[in-house]
Design a protein around this motif. Structure first.
Motif, mmCIF file in Angstrom:
data_model
loop_
_atom_site.group_PDB
_atom_site.id
_atom_site.type_symbol
_atom_site.label_atom_id
_atom_site.label_comp_id
_atom_site.label_asym_id
_atom_site.label_seq_id
_atom_site.Cartn_x
_atom_site.Cartn_y
_atom_site.Cartn_z
ATOM 1 N N GLY A 206 0.833 -1.209 0.000
ATOM 2 C CA GLY A 206 0.000 0.000 0.000
ATOM 3 C C GLY A 206 0.860 1.249 0.000
ATOM 4 O O GLY A 206 2.029 1.210 0.426
ATOM 5 N N SER A 207 0.287 2.363 -0.468
ATOM 6 C CA SER A 207 1.067 3.610 -0.477
ATOM 7 C C SER A 207 1.492 4.005 0.920
ATOM 8 O O SER A 207 2.446 4.760 1.089
ATOM 9 N N THR A 274 -0.013 15.949 -3.247
ATOM 10 C CA THR A 274 -0.996 15.129 -3.966
ATOM 11 C C THR A 274 -1.461 15.954 -5.179
ATOM 12 O O THR A 274 -2.571 16.497 -5.173
ATOM 13 N N SER A 337 -1.330 3.478 -5.804
ATOM 14 C CA SER A 337 -1.927 2.438 -4.980
ATOM 15 C C SER A 337 -2.948 1.620 -5.775
ATOM 16 O O SER A 337 -3.590 2.144 -6.678
ATOM 17 N N SER A 339 -5.352 0.328 -3.993
ATOM 18 C CA SER A 339 -6.484 0.341 -3.057
ATOM 19 C C SER A 339 -7.735 0.963 -3.655
ATOM 20 O O SER A 339 -8.847 0.555 -3.357
HETATM 21 C C1 LIG Z 1 -3.986 10.678 -0.007
HETATM 22 C C2 LIG Z 1 -3.908 9.180 0.073
HETATM 23 N N1 LIG Z 1 -2.770 8.586 -0.243
HETATM 24 C C3 LIG Z 1 -2.676 7.243 -0.246
HETATM 25 C C4 LIG Z 1 -3.739 6.447 0.092
HETATM 26 C C5 LIG Z 1 -3.683 4.950 -0.106
HETATM 27 O O1 LIG Z 1 -3.253 4.229 0.889
HETATM 28 P P1 LIG Z 1 -3.013 2.665 0.714
HETATM 29 O O2 LIG Z 1 -2.422 2.384 -0.638
HETATM 30 O O3 LIG Z 1 -2.035 2.394 1.801
HETATM 31 O O4 LIG Z 1 -4.314 1.980 0.898
HETATM 32 C C6 LIG Z 1 -4.919 7.019 0.501
HETATM 33 C C7 LIG Z 1 -6.012 6.175 0.963
HETATM 34 O O5 LIG Z 1 -6.959 6.563 1.563
HETATM 35 C C8 LIG Z 1 -5.020 8.423 0.457
HETATM 36 O O6 LIG Z 1 -6.174 9.027 0.761
#
Ligand SMILES: Cc1ncc(COP(=O)(O)O)c(C=O)c1O
Length: 476
Positions: A206-207, A274, A337, A339
């Motif tokens: 995950g990110s 972002t 990601s 996700s």
């Molecule tokens: C700004 C941001 N970055 C990254 C992520 C992704 O996190 P991950 O890949 O750990 O699920 C999210 C998830 O909610 C997010 O809102």
């Protein structure tokens, strides 16, 4: 007596054949203690006497005598045909037999000294945990799981399990499964204008892991990160837990305000952004500011961490190229990601790092958790190569755009004067603006008590307060 040697120690019990105490008494008192200490909980189904005799290295008869005594005293209950269970209701006095108090550990019984960082982290996570509960209305950041093509996914998984080569089941490359790294590199070059080779792609859990790694590898504890304000709590938490200081930089409708960077902490070694869809405001970093940010990174000697978490969901207009693709000085570390675009339970994401950082990031991955499971990685690789990934994105893009339009039009119709929203070009959530005199944190708390998750915009602020607003997801 059973000769087999137990491979697991049942409830921490070991029987000593050299003691004078009879074996059945040893078994009886060990099991009783295990019940009183909470190792064997009420309702727990005891192993069959034959199995337990093997586990403990005593005869079955010894176990039967011990069980009889425990049953007679009310610790165990037997049901013909179903087995023997730890009693559901142990009378209070049983828990104090011979004045012996239950030894089960109670939280708070000792004062564990924790770092100051740990307190900062707990404060962030208590909010994050709320968000990870089951999906409730307007919960943001979650894809529509119901619309995921599980049939295709299951078919790919089945095929892969059948033909997974044995050699892929050992300790793999901590940087990730090579075909997946290649597939991601192709995808990023083609659709996000990321300039990369597959070697630069490092698979992460995950990110969130990408943020953690970057904070740890680029900075030393006590150093500063420039951070969008309002900004992503996950990033804030990851940086705090690496002992970093946050330098808040305000954001407007064109993303991070680069003018503030010129005057900010010139010692900062990292800037977290972002740019495709500012979290949480939703603005897109303008091309002018992208170029300014890259110039400043060179001038002030900092790295940029570009979090491209939901850029696939662009509904109109042309997407801007990634910052990484505009960078000519190896200043940008990029993360994405699976996700949002697939589903969060995969816990898979990726980093694209400048060539000279590949080894450092790979080593940290190896030292942290060795790498991600190869099975899921190979399924995603196949899902991308077969074209199903792209089909799924197109389908979800259409669906989320429609859902956004419905949300906006219903709010306009039903909440006029209370909440103002505007359609946006991208993302998975939007900001609903409350009247100026409202306290968004109080409104959000009230809504939460009614089962509605709509976090307050001001919960995401560090220093620069925002007008009152609520974050509304529309995709799940
Ligand atoms: C700004 C941001 N970055 C990254 C992520 C992704 O996190 P991950 O890949 O750990 O699920 C999210 C998830 O909610 C997010 O809102």
């Amino acid at each position: 007596m059973a000769k087999n040697i137990s491979i697991l120690q049942f409830a921490g019990i070991s029987i000593d054949h050299n003691l004078d105490q009879p074996l059945y008494q040893q078994v009886y008192s060990s099991l009783r203690s295990a019940i009183l200490e909470g190792l064997l909980r009420p309702g727990y189904r005891m192993p069959a006497t034959r199995t337990l005799s093997i586990e403990l290295g005593v005869s079955r008869n010894t176990i039967l005598i011990a069980f009889d005594q425990l049953t007679a005293e009310g610790y165990l209950k037997s049901f013909v045909g179903s087995g023997t269970f730890v009693s559901d209701f142990l009378p209070e006095n049983l828990l104090q037999v011979n004045g012996e108090k239950s030894k089960s550990k109670k939280s708070g019984s000792i004062n564990i000294r924790v770092s100051k960082r740990s307190n900062d982290i707990s404060n962030i996570l208590s909010t994050a945990n709320n968000l990870s509960r089951e999906v409730k209305t307007f919960k943001h950041g979650s894809p529509s799981i119901a619309d995921f093509p599980f049939k295709i996914w299951k078919k790919i998984s089945g095929d892969i399990i059948q033909k997974l080569p044995e050699k892929t089941l050992g300790y793999g490359d901590p940087a990730g499964y090579w075909p997946l790294r290649q597939a991601i590199a192709t995808y990023l070059r083609t659709y996000r204008a990321v300039k990369c080779e597959a070697e630069q792609v490092i698979i992460v859990s995950g990110s969130q892991q990408a943020l953690d790694f970057t904070g740890r590898l680029i900075l030393d504890p006590g150093e500063s990160v420039l951070m969008e304000d309002p900004g992503y709590m996950g990033a804030k938490g990851a940086f705090y837990s690496s002992g970093l200081k946050l330098v808040p930089i305000p954001v407007d409708d064109q993303g991070i305000i680069t003018d503030y960077l010129t005057n900010s902490d010139s010692e900062a070694r990292l800037c977290y952004v972002t740019p495709s869809h500012q979290y949480p405001l939703g603005s897109v970093l303008s091309i002018k500011r992208r170029m300014e940010l890259l110039d400043l990174a060179v001038k002030n000697n900092f790295m940029i961490l570009e979090d491209d978490y939901d850029s696939e969901f662009r509904y109109s207009g042309k997407p801007l190229p990634s910052l990484q693709g505009l960078d000519k000085s190896d200043r940008v570390i990029y993360t994405g990601s699976f996700s949002k675009v697939l589903f969060p339970a995969l816990r898979l994401g990726y980093l694209v790092v400048p060539p000279q950082l590949i080894e450092t990031f790979t080593t940290l991955r190896s030292l942290t958790d060795r790498g991600s499971p190869v099975l899921e990685q190979s399924i995603i690789a196949e899902f991308i190569q077969s074209g199903d990934f792209y089909r799924h994105i197109r389908k979800m893009r259409k669906l989320y755009h429609e859902r956004q339009k419905i949300l906006v039009s219903e709010i306009d119709k039903q909440l006029e004067g209370l909440l103002t929203v505007k359609e946006t070009d991208s993302g998975m959530h939007l900001v609903g603006w409350l009247p100026e005199n409202c306290n968004d944190q109080a409104v959000s708390k009230y809504l939460y008590s009614k089962g509605i998750i709509a976090p307050a915009l001001n919960d995401y602020c560090l220093e620069y307060k925002q007008k009152p607003g609520l974050i509304l997801g529309y995709t799940a």
